[in-house]
Write a protein that holds these residues in place. Structure first.
Motif, PDB file in Angstrom:
ATOM      1  N   ALA A 147      77.641   3.762  -1.955  1.00 55.66           N
ATOM      2  CA  ALA A 147      78.081   5.410  -1.595  1.00 55.66           C
ATOM      3  C   ALA A 147      78.430   5.813  -2.590  1.00 55.66           C
ATOM      4  N   LEU A 148      77.764   7.339  -2.728  1.00 53.71           N
ATOM      5  CA  LEU A 148      77.514   7.789  -3.874  1.00 53.71           C
ATOM      6  C   LEU A 148      78.536   8.532  -4.457  1.00 53.71           C
ATOM      7  N   VAL A 149      79.733   8.946  -5.121  1.00 52.53           N
ATOM      8  CA  VAL A 149      80.412   9.752  -4.861  1.00 52.53           C
ATOM      9  C   VAL A 149      80.535  10.980  -6.050  1.00 52.53           C
ATOM     10  N   LEU A 181      86.892  13.034  -6.734  1.00 54.50           N
ATOM     11  CA  LEU A 181      87.463  11.141  -6.521  1.00 54.50           C
ATOM     12  C   LEU A 181      89.257  11.927  -6.748  1.00 54.50           C
ATOM     13  N   ASN A 182      89.018  13.724  -6.616  1.00 54.26           N
ATOM     14  CA  ASN A 182      90.559  14.497  -6.533  1.00 54.26           C
ATOM     15  C   ASN A 182      90.788  14.954  -4.973  1.00 54.26           C
ATOM     16  N   GLU A 183      89.652  13.925  -4.324  1.00 48.19           N
ATOM     17  CA  GLU A 183      90.496  14.172  -2.965  1.00 48.19           C
ATOM     18  C   GLU A 183      91.502  12.357  -2.184  1.00 48.19           C
ATOM     19  N   GLY A 184      92.024  12.832  -1.481  1.00 50.14           N
ATOM     20  CA  GLY A 184      93.038  11.825  -1.482  1.00 50.14           C
ATOM     21  C   GLY A 184      92.477  10.436  -0.355  1.00 50.14           C
ATOM     22  N   THR A 185      91.582  11.139  -0.140  1.00 52.71           N
ATOM     23  CA  THR A 185      90.149  10.115   1.195  1.00 52.71           C
ATOM     24  C   THR A 185      89.554   9.171   0.044  1.00 52.71           C
ATOM     25  N   ILE A 186      89.370   9.437  -0.699  1.00 50.02           N
ATOM     26  CA  ILE A 186      88.659   8.609  -1.747  1.00 50.02           C
ATOM     27  C   ILE A 186      89.644   7.374  -2.194  1.00 50.02           C
ATOM     28  N   TRP A 187      91.293   7.183  -2.149  1.00 48.21           N
ATOM     29  CA  TRP A 187      91.814   6.149  -2.469  1.00 48.21           C
ATOM     30  C   TRP A 187      92.434   5.795  -1.282  1.00 48.21           C
ATOM     31  N   GLU A 188      92.289   6.883  -0.016  1.00 46.15           N
ATOM     32  CA  GLU A 188      93.135   5.480   1.416  1.00 46.15           C
ATOM     33  C   GLU A 188      91.612   5.001   1.623  1.00 46.15           C
ATOM     34  N   ALA A 189      90.622   5.297   0.570  1.00 50.01           N
ATOM     35  CA  ALA A 189      89.090   4.369   1.830  1.00 50.01           C
ATOM     36  C   ALA A 189      88.854   3.508   0.740  1.00 50.01           C
ATOM     37  N   ALA A 190      89.462   3.472  -0.339  1.00 51.99           N
ATOM     38  CA  ALA A 190      89.148   2.839  -1.627  1.00 51.99           C
ATOM     39  C   ALA A 190      90.461   1.184  -0.659  1.00 51.99           C
ATOM     40  N   LEU A 191      91.829   1.836  -1.009  1.00 51.61           N
ATOM     41  CA  LEU A 191      92.666   0.250  -0.072  1.00 51.61           C
ATOM     42  C   LEU A 191      92.211  -0.258   0.466  1.00 51.61           C
ATOM     43  N   PHE A 192      92.090   0.653   1.847  1.00 49.38           N
ATOM     44  CA  PHE A 192      90.960  -0.169   2.767  1.00 49.38           C
ATOM     45  C   PHE A 192      90.186  -0.926   2.803  1.00 49.38           C
ATOM     46  N   ALA A 193      88.937  -0.875   2.012  1.00 46.86           N
ATOM     47  CA  ALA A 193      88.264  -1.950   1.248  1.00 46.86           C
ATOM     48  C   ALA A 193      88.616  -2.773   0.641  1.00 46.86           C
ATOM     49  N   THR A 194      89.541  -2.992   0.109  1.00 40.64           N
ATOM     50  CA  THR A 194      90.507  -3.891  -0.703  1.00 40.64           C
ATOM     51  C   THR A 194      91.113  -4.717   0.258  1.00 40.64           C
ATOM     52  N   GLN A 195      91.847  -4.149   0.983  1.00 41.37           N
ATOM     53  CA  GLN A 195      92.514  -4.586   2.334  1.00 41.37           C
ATOM     54  C   GLN A 195      91.373  -5.697   3.156  1.00 41.37           C
TER      55      GLN A 195
END
Length: 268
Positions: free
Chosen positions: A137-139, A144-158
């Motif tokens: 996934a290329l961003v 990275l200012n977008e909050g959905t990026i970090w929500e997705a990152a949390l999900f990926a780790t979980q």
């Protein structure tokens, strides 16, 4: 199938931008080597079937850089010359933002921050189906200012998505200025590491370094998602475009088109 030569890919981007009198050249140029090496050496796909069920996924979350991906799909043969020549024209399916109706494009992306969430879903599905498919996934760094990026990152780790490789095009700019001016990002690798990603930082135009990083990250089956922070130059490859954010929204004219093509060693 061609060899995904970076200069030829950039020439195709220029041809599209000039034909369509459209924008986003600089942000396409910054990701050329990242995509060229990926398509050439790592992304598994069936050249006869863009929707093969066993393919790896290439999710372009920064959908405004899509001309670089279209140029790669042209290299494969999924987009013919005449379609490239009609880029952004009336009736064409090749729009200025990534569109999933185009063979080889996984997501429709334009509203930034959402493509990564789709990529996370694809990686999770591959895990649930017990396949060895990888999602790249290329961003953009501005994205990275977008909050959905970090929500997705949390999900990926979980969900321990070690088959997800997030590629960050860290060119230091976004639409309205530098990333530092708009919203400083600090140490991007450290941020992803804090989300329990394996994180590497490389020169995003060094094809050897890119190749080695992809090889390293995709073999780390350790339950941790991956982040590749690629330091890039917006407008890379044409001297008067490099580091000049005006080329986010500036259109080519015959003179600048000819000059840009000449720098790439071609003819207009």
């Amino acid at each position: 199938m061609r060899k995904f030569d970076a200069s030829r890919i950039r020439k195709t981007v220029l041809d599209m931008a000039f034909a369509g009198s459209t924008v986003h050249i600089g942000c396409a140029f910054s990701i050329v080597e990242l995509l060229a090496v990926l398509y050439r050496n790592h992304l598994r796909f069936d050249a006869t079937n863009p929707r093969s069920a066993t393919r790896d996924y290439m999710v372009l979350s920064k959908g405004h850089g899509v001309m670089a991906q279209y140029a790669c799909l042209h290299e494969i043969g999924w987009l013919p010359d005449d379609e490239i020549a009609r880029y952004f024209g009336n009736g064409t399916r090749l729009k200025g933002l990534a569109d999933a109706h185009v063979p080889g494009v996984e997501v429709t992306a334009g509203s930034l921050g959402h493509g990564l969430s789709v990529g996370v879903g694809l990686a999770l599905a591959a895990k649930r189906n017990n396949t060895d498919q990888i999602c790249y996934a290329l961003v953009g760094d501005g994205e990275l200012n977008e909050g959905t990026i970090w929500e997705a990152a949390l999900f990926a780790t979980q969900f321990k998505l070690d088959n997800l490789i997030v590629i960050v095009d860290a060119n230091g700019f976004q639409a309205m200025g530098t990333t530092d001016e708009v919203m400083g990002l600090g140490d991007i690798a450290a941020k992803f590491a804090a989300f329990d990603f394996d994180a590497l930082t490389i020169d995003g135009h060094d094809e050897f370094a890119i190749d080695r990083a992809y090889s390293d990250l995709k073999t780390r089956k350790n339950g941790r998602p991956k982040a590749l922070i690629a330091k890039t130059v917006k407008g890379k490859g044409v001297s008067f475009m490099e580091h000049d954010n005006i080329w986010h929204y500036t259109r080519l004219n015959p003179k600048t088109y000819e000059a840009a093509v000449a720098e790439l060693g071609g003819k207009a």
